[in-house]
Write a protein that holds these residues in place. Structure first.
Motif, PDB file in Angstrom:
ATOM      1  N   LEU A  13       0.820  -1.209   0.000  1.00 30.35           N
ATOM      2  CA  LEU A  13       0.000   0.000   0.000  1.00 30.35           C
ATOM      3  C   LEU A  13       0.861   1.268   0.000  1.00 30.35           C
ATOM      4  O   LEU A  13       1.808   1.391   0.766  1.00 30.35           O
ATOM      5  N   ALA A  14       0.542   2.208  -0.904  1.00 34.88           N
ATOM      6  CA  ALA A  14       1.189   3.520  -0.968  1.00 34.88           C
ATOM      7  C   ALA A  14       0.096   4.574  -1.025  1.00 34.88           C
ATOM      8  O   ALA A  14      -0.971   4.336  -1.591  1.00 34.88           O
ATOM      9  N   ASP A  24      -5.160   9.537  -2.295  1.00 39.61           N
ATOM     10  CA  ASP A  24      -5.092   8.454  -3.266  1.00 39.61           C
ATOM     11  C   ASP A  24      -4.340   7.270  -2.670  1.00 39.61           C
ATOM     12  O   ASP A  24      -3.273   7.453  -2.069  1.00 39.61           O
ATOM     13  N   LEU A  25      -4.873   6.067  -2.828  1.00 37.50           N
ATOM     14  CA  LEU A  25      -4.233   4.838  -2.393  1.00 37.50           C
ATOM     15  C   LEU A  25      -3.911   3.990  -3.608  1.00 37.50           C
ATOM     16  O   LEU A  25      -4.727   3.879  -4.530  1.00 37.50           O
ATOM     17  N   SER A  62       3.409  13.439  -4.868  1.00 39.22           N
ATOM     18  CA  SER A  62       2.524  14.481  -5.358  1.00 39.22           C
ATOM     19  C   SER A  62       3.298  15.785  -5.412  1.00 39.22           C
ATOM     20  O   SER A  62       4.109  16.063  -4.535  1.00 39.22           O
ATOM     21  N   SER A  63       3.034  16.583  -6.438  1.00 41.45           N
ATOM     22  CA  SER A  63       3.738  17.865  -6.556  1.00 41.45           C
ATOM     23  C   SER A  63       3.074  18.926  -5.682  1.00 41.45           C
ATOM     24  O   SER A  63       1.891  18.832  -5.354  1.00 41.45           O
ATOM     25  N   ALA A  64       3.813  19.941  -5.319  1.00 37.99           N
ATOM     26  CA  ALA A  64       3.270  21.041  -4.514  1.00 37.99           C
ATOM     27  C   ALA A  64       2.132  21.734  -5.254  1.00 37.99           C
ATOM     28  O   ALA A  64       1.164  22.158  -4.647  1.00 37.99           O
ATOM     29  N   ARG A  65       2.225  21.857  -6.570  1.00 36.10           N
ATOM     30  CA  ARG A  65       1.201  22.526  -7.360  1.00 36.10           C
ATOM     31  C   ARG A  65      -0.145  21.799  -7.203  1.00 36.10           C
ATOM     32  O   ARG A  65      -1.166  22.408  -7.006  1.00 36.10           O
ATOM     33  N   GLY A  69      -0.010  24.172  -3.099  1.00 34.68           N
ATOM     34  CA  GLY A  69       1.111  25.000  -2.674  1.00 34.68           C
ATOM     35  C   GLY A  69       1.698  25.756  -3.850  1.00 34.68           C
ATOM     36  O   GLY A  69       1.178  25.719  -4.958  1.00 34.68           O
ATOM     37  N   SER A  70       2.780  26.447  -3.628  1.00 35.34           N
ATOM     38  CA  SER A  70       3.417  27.183  -4.721  1.00 35.34           C
ATOM     39  C   SER A  70       4.349  26.261  -5.482  1.00 35.34           C
ATOM     40  O   SER A  70       4.951  25.358  -4.930  1.00 35.34           O
ATOM     41  N   ALA A  71       4.429  26.460  -6.777  1.00 31.72           N
ATOM     42  CA  ALA A  71       5.256  25.608  -7.631  1.00 31.72           C
ATOM     43  C   ALA A  71       6.671  26.137  -7.688  1.00 31.72           C
ATOM     44  O   ALA A  71       6.951  27.271  -7.537  1.00 31.72           O
TER      45      ALA A  71
END
Length: 71
Positions: A13-14, A24-25, A62-65, A69-71
């Motif tokens: 599991l992630a 999201d899993l 997951s990306s900050a965007r 958050g700010s990219a």
């Protein structure tokens, strides 16, 4: 319909959070296929089969965007 309890029958599991209301899993099912389900702040989605033949556990990020958050 599958439920979030399905990962207990598989392995690896992630998880990642793409926003405050989205989790999201990802996991490897008993037949070695990649599976995915998400929480939308109210309910879990049905598990979806993303296919493949995985030999190891998945890893996610997951990306900050995407998290707001700010990219």
């Amino acid at each position: 319909m599958s439920s979030v309890s399905e990962p207990a029958r598989g392995h690896g599991l992630a998880a990642c959070a793409r926003s405050a209301q989205r989790l999201d899993l990802f996991w490897v099912s008993e037949d070695a296929r990649l599976r995915h389900s998400w929480w939308d702040g109210r309910a879990w989605s049905p598990a979806e089969d993303l296919g493949g033949m995985l030999a190891s556990a998945p890893a996610v990020t997951s990306s900050a965007r995407l998290r707001g958050g700010s990219a």
